[in-house]
Design a protein around this motif. Structure first.
Motif, mmCIF file in Angstrom:
data_model
loop_
_atom_site.group_PDB
_atom_site.id
_atom_site.type_symbol
_atom_site.label_atom_id
_atom_site.label_comp_id
_atom_site.label_asym_id
_atom_site.label_seq_id
_atom_site.Cartn_x
_atom_site.Cartn_y
_atom_site.Cartn_z
ATOM 1 N N ILE A 1 0.813 -1.223 0.000
ATOM 2 C CA ILE A 1 0.000 0.000 0.000
ATOM 3 C C ILE A 1 0.847 1.274 0.000
ATOM 4 C CG2 ILE A 1 -2.051 -1.024 1.046
ATOM 5 C CD1 ILE A 1 -1.064 0.043 3.759
ATOM 6 N N SER A 2 2.153 1.127 0.167
ATOM 7 C CA SER A 2 3.026 2.300 0.090
ATOM 8 C C SER A 2 4.461 1.831 -0.073
ATOM 9 C CB SER A 2 2.892 3.176 1.336
ATOM 10 O OG SER A 2 3.540 2.596 2.453
ATOM 11 N N LEU A 3 5.351 2.784 -0.346
ATOM 12 C CA LEU A 3 6.769 2.463 -0.458
ATOM 13 C C LEU A 3 7.602 3.628 0.041
ATOM 14 C CD1 LEU A 3 8.272 4.128 -3.010
ATOM 15 C CD2 LEU A 3 6.863 2.581 -4.359
ATOM 16 N N ILE A 4 8.854 3.311 0.357
ATOM 17 C CA ILE A 4 9.865 4.333 0.624
ATOM 18 C C ILE A 4 10.794 4.353 -0.571
ATOM 19 C CG2 ILE A 4 11.771 5.087 2.115
ATOM 20 C CD1 ILE A 4 9.075 5.239 3.493
ATOM 21 N N GLY A 5 10.998 5.538 -1.135
ATOM 22 C CA GLY A 5 11.909 5.691 -2.270
ATOM 23 C C GLY A 5 13.148 6.459 -1.853
ATOM 24 N N GLU A 6 14.320 5.989 -2.298
ATOM 25 C CA GLU A 6 15.564 6.676 -1.949
ATOM 26 C C GLU A 6 16.158 7.386 -3.169
ATOM 27 O OE1 GLU A 6 18.078 3.663 -0.367
ATOM 28 O OE2 GLU A 6 18.240 2.562 -2.248
ATOM 29 N N SER A 7 17.085 8.273 -2.909
ATOM 30 C CA SER A 7 17.753 9.114 -3.920
ATOM 31 C C SER A 7 16.787 9.619 -4.993
ATOM 32 C CB SER A 7 18.929 8.377 -4.567
ATOM 33 O OG SER A 7 18.528 7.241 -5.301
ATOM 34 N N PRO A 8 15.741 10.372 -4.584
ATOM 35 C CA PRO A 8 14.819 10.921 -5.573
ATOM 36 C C PRO A 8 15.527 11.896 -6.506
ATOM 37 C CG PRO A 8 14.420 11.898 -3.415
ATOM 38 C CD PRO A 8 15.391 10.793 -3.209
ATOM 39 N N SER A 9 15.129 11.869 -7.761
ATOM 40 C CA SER A 9 15.700 12.755 -8.775
ATOM 41 C C SER A 9 14.553 13.478 -9.463
ATOM 42 C CB SER A 9 16.496 11.916 -9.789
ATOM 43 O OG SER A 9 17.002 12.718 -10.820
ATOM 44 N N TRP A 10 14.644 14.820 -9.533
ATOM 45 C CA TRP A 10 13.549 15.625 -10.076
ATOM 46 C C TRP A 10 13.977 16.271 -11.383
ATOM 47 C CZ3 TRP A 10 9.459 14.273 -7.449
ATOM 48 C CH2 TRP A 10 9.594 13.915 -6.106
ATOM 49 N N ILE A 11 13.169 16.100 -12.417
ATOM 50 C CA ILE A 11 13.498 16.618 -13.747
ATOM 51 C C ILE A 11 13.737 18.132 -13.716
ATOM 52 C CG2 ILE A 11 12.622 16.989 -16.090
ATOM 53 C CD1 ILE A 11 13.337 14.091 -15.676
ATOM 54 N N LEU A 12 12.945 18.864 -12.946
ATOM 55 C CA LEU A 12 13.079 20.322 -12.896
ATOM 56 C C LEU A 12 14.198 20.780 -11.964
ATOM 57 C CD1 LEU A 12 9.361 21.538 -12.968
ATOM 58 C CD2 LEU A 12 10.980 21.349 -14.864
ATOM 59 N N GLY A 13 14.874 19.828 -11.327
ATOM 60 C CA GLY A 13 16.009 20.177 -10.485
ATOM 61 C C GLY A 13 15.663 20.428 -9.033
ATOM 62 N N GLU A 14 14.375 20.472 -8.718
ATOM 63 C CA GLU A 14 13.945 20.662 -7.334
ATOM 64 C C GLU A 14 12.651 19.908 -7.101
ATOM 65 O OE1 GLU A 14 13.573 24.862 -6.972
ATOM 66 O OE2 GLU A 14 11.786 24.986 -8.221
ATOM 67 N N ALA A 15 12.425 19.537 -5.853
ATOM 68 C CA ALA A 15 11.228 18.759 -5.513
ATOM 69 C C ALA A 15 9.972 19.612 -5.652
ATOM 70 C CB ALA A 15 11.341 18.224 -4.090
ATOM 71 N N PRO A 16 8.863 19.026 -6.077
ATOM 72 C CA PRO A 16 7.593 19.744 -6.096
ATOM 73 C C PRO A 16 7.124 20.035 -4.667
ATOM 74 C CG PRO A 16 7.449 17.643 -7.280
ATOM 75 C CD PRO A 16 8.735 17.647 -6.538
ATOM 76 N N ILE A 17 6.101 20.857 -4.551
ATOM 77 C CA ILE A 17 5.519 21.145 -3.232
ATOM 78 C C ILE A 17 4.838 19.874 -2.709
ATOM 79 C CG2 ILE A 17 3.775 22.505 -2.011
ATOM 80 C CD1 ILE A 17 4.297 24.730 -4.110
ATOM 81 N N MET A 18 5.135 19.542 -1.469
ATOM 82 C CA MET A 18 4.586 18.333 -0.842
ATOM 83 C C MET A 18 3.534 18.701 0.210
ATOM 84 S SD MET A 18 6.365 15.787 -2.173
ATOM 85 C CE MET A 18 7.894 15.546 -3.099
ATOM 86 N N PRO A 19 2.549 17.829 0.502
ATOM 87 C CA PRO A 19 2.325 16.544 -0.161
ATOM 88 C C PRO A 19 1.863 16.735 -1.599
ATOM 89 C CG PRO A 19 0.523 17.010 1.351
ATOM 90 C CD PRO A 19 1.546 18.091 1.564
ATOM 91 N N LEU A 20 2.209 15.780 -2.442
ATOM 92 C CA LEU A 20 1.939 15.866 -3.875
ATOM 93 C C LEU A 20 0.982 14.760 -4.299
ATOM 94 C CD1 LEU A 20 2.715 16.896 -6.790
ATOM 95 C CD2 LEU A 20 4.524 15.158 -6.717
ATOM 96 N N LYS A 21 -0.130 15.171 -4.915
ATOM 97 C CA LYS A 21 -1.055 14.197 -5.513
ATOM 98 C C LYS A 21 -0.682 14.066 -6.987
ATOM 99 C CE LYS A 21 -4.511 12.680 -4.030
ATOM 100 N NZ LYS A 21 -4.811 11.354 -3.372
#
Length: 370
Positions: A279-299
């Motif tokens: 029902i969920s996961l933990i992801g490591e070393s996230p990489s964002w195409i735009l160079g920065e994370a989107p605003i969280m929480p993100l739907k």
């Protein structure tokens, strides 16, 4: 003055048509074949040599310069070593994603820029769009061939210098263009498998590089059912090749977990067994195409493997830099080591390596605890 584009030519129809379209668009095109691996098949033929020759024939047809560059060391150090390390951890890696991140849109790009190229180009089914000074990665028009999943970890800098000439086309249109222009590769079959394995036996290949040890196959109720041939040969959700058919209800068995310390392969019977769902996961070393994370929480939506339908999810950033992805519905066979790729409509936001999963039923948490 014409813009210089260095195109990665693989010897397949997609990069061949990309070369044609770039030339027709008025670019100064140079074809470059990346030699990432050197190993002969069972007939003593190095398929990389054959592919390079096919690419050269197309370049000659089109009257563009063509060269071969050797990235074997970079590939071994940055992709293949990673591939082996992941298997040693009991995970199932995706070397194609890492190859794009480390070789095609890193080493290849650096090489092209040293040759004063304005752009690099690849025959991927994906699209780039510039909006307000930022470069967005979009899905390819052909949803059956869309390769944005494999491009989810490339950088903004790389994307700003990249062209995908066939991203707006369907595969059948690409074939038609190749045939109408009598390109040498027009009828060549698409390649399958990982580049350094090709169509050879995958288990045999792994045995060549990694030590394997037999162990028990145990069902989720604790019953020993047989012997496995080494945990590296199995992945979560796998049905074929387990070797315990005919036991129990007669329904198929699926891999439900692996315990490295105890060398146990856990299995569950029935394709809808709750032990197969998370029902969920933990992801490591996230990489964002735009160079920065989107605003969280993100739907948004996510894919946890190539060709999977989009799954609605909610993403949160954790204090340690990892991300938590909660699924709107239970998902089968989400596999550590694979890449969770996030989308907002047509836009690929980026990707994260799946570190761990949260099972649908808490009593199955032990299945992947090492």
């Amino acid at each position: 003055m014409r813009k210089k584009v260095i195109l990665g030519m693989s010897g397949g129809v997609d990069s061949s048509v990309s070369a044609l379209l770039l030339k027709e668009a008025g670019y100064d095109v140079i074809g470059l074949f990346m030699k990432n691996w050197d190993e002969k098949d069972e007939f003593g033929v190095c398929t990389a040599t054959e592919d390079a020759n096919d690419a050269r024939r197309v370049a000659n047809q089109l009257g563009i310069p063509f060269y071969v560059i050797n990235f074997e060391k970079e590939y071994w150090d940055r992709v293949f070593t990673y591939f082996l390390d992941e298997y040693k951890k009991g995970r199932t890696p995706n070397p194609d994603v890492m190859c794009n991140q480390e070789i095609k849109f890193n080493s290849f790009l650096d090489y092209a820029l040293k040759l004063d190229a304005d752009y690099i180009a690849m025959g991927h089914y994906a699209q780039v769009e510039k909006r307000e000074g930022k470069y967005y990665l979009l899905r390819g028009k052909d949803r059956n061939k869309d390769q944005s999943y494999f491009l989810s970890r490339i950088s903004q800098q790389a994307l700003s210098r990249t062209l995908f000439p066939i991203g707006h086309l369907e595969k059948k249109e690409v074939r038609e263009i190749a045939e109408n222009n009598n390109l040498y590769t027009a009828k060549k079959k698409d390649s399958t498998g990982i580049c350094f394995i090709g169509e050879r036996d995958f288990d045999e290949f792994l045995d060549k590089y990694l030590l394997t040890k037999e162990g028990d196959i145990v069902d989720v109720d604790g019953n020993v059912l047989g012997k496995h041939k080494g945990l590296i040969h199995y992945t979560l959700g796998q049905r074929r090749g387990i070797g315990i058919g005919g036991i129990g209800t007669g329904e198929p068995w699926f891999v439900a977990g692996k315990n490295l310390k105890k060398n146990i392969l856990y299995v569950a019977q029935g394709e809808n067994h709750p032990a197969l769902y998370s029902i969920s996961l933990i992801g490591e070393s996230p990489s964002w195409i735009l160079g920065e994370a989107p605003i969280m929480p993100l739907k948004c939506t996510a894919k946890f493997r190539y060709r999977q339908d989009d799954i609605p999810v909610t993403v949160d950033m954790l204090e340690n830099g990892n991300i938590h992805i909660g699924f709107d519905m239970p998902v089968k066979a989400v596999t550590p080591g694979q890449v969770a790729v996030l989308y907002q409509g047509e836009i690929c936001l980026g990707g994260s390596i799946i570190k761990s999963i949260e099972p649908l039923d808490k009593k199955y948490e032990y299945l992947n605890r090492n």
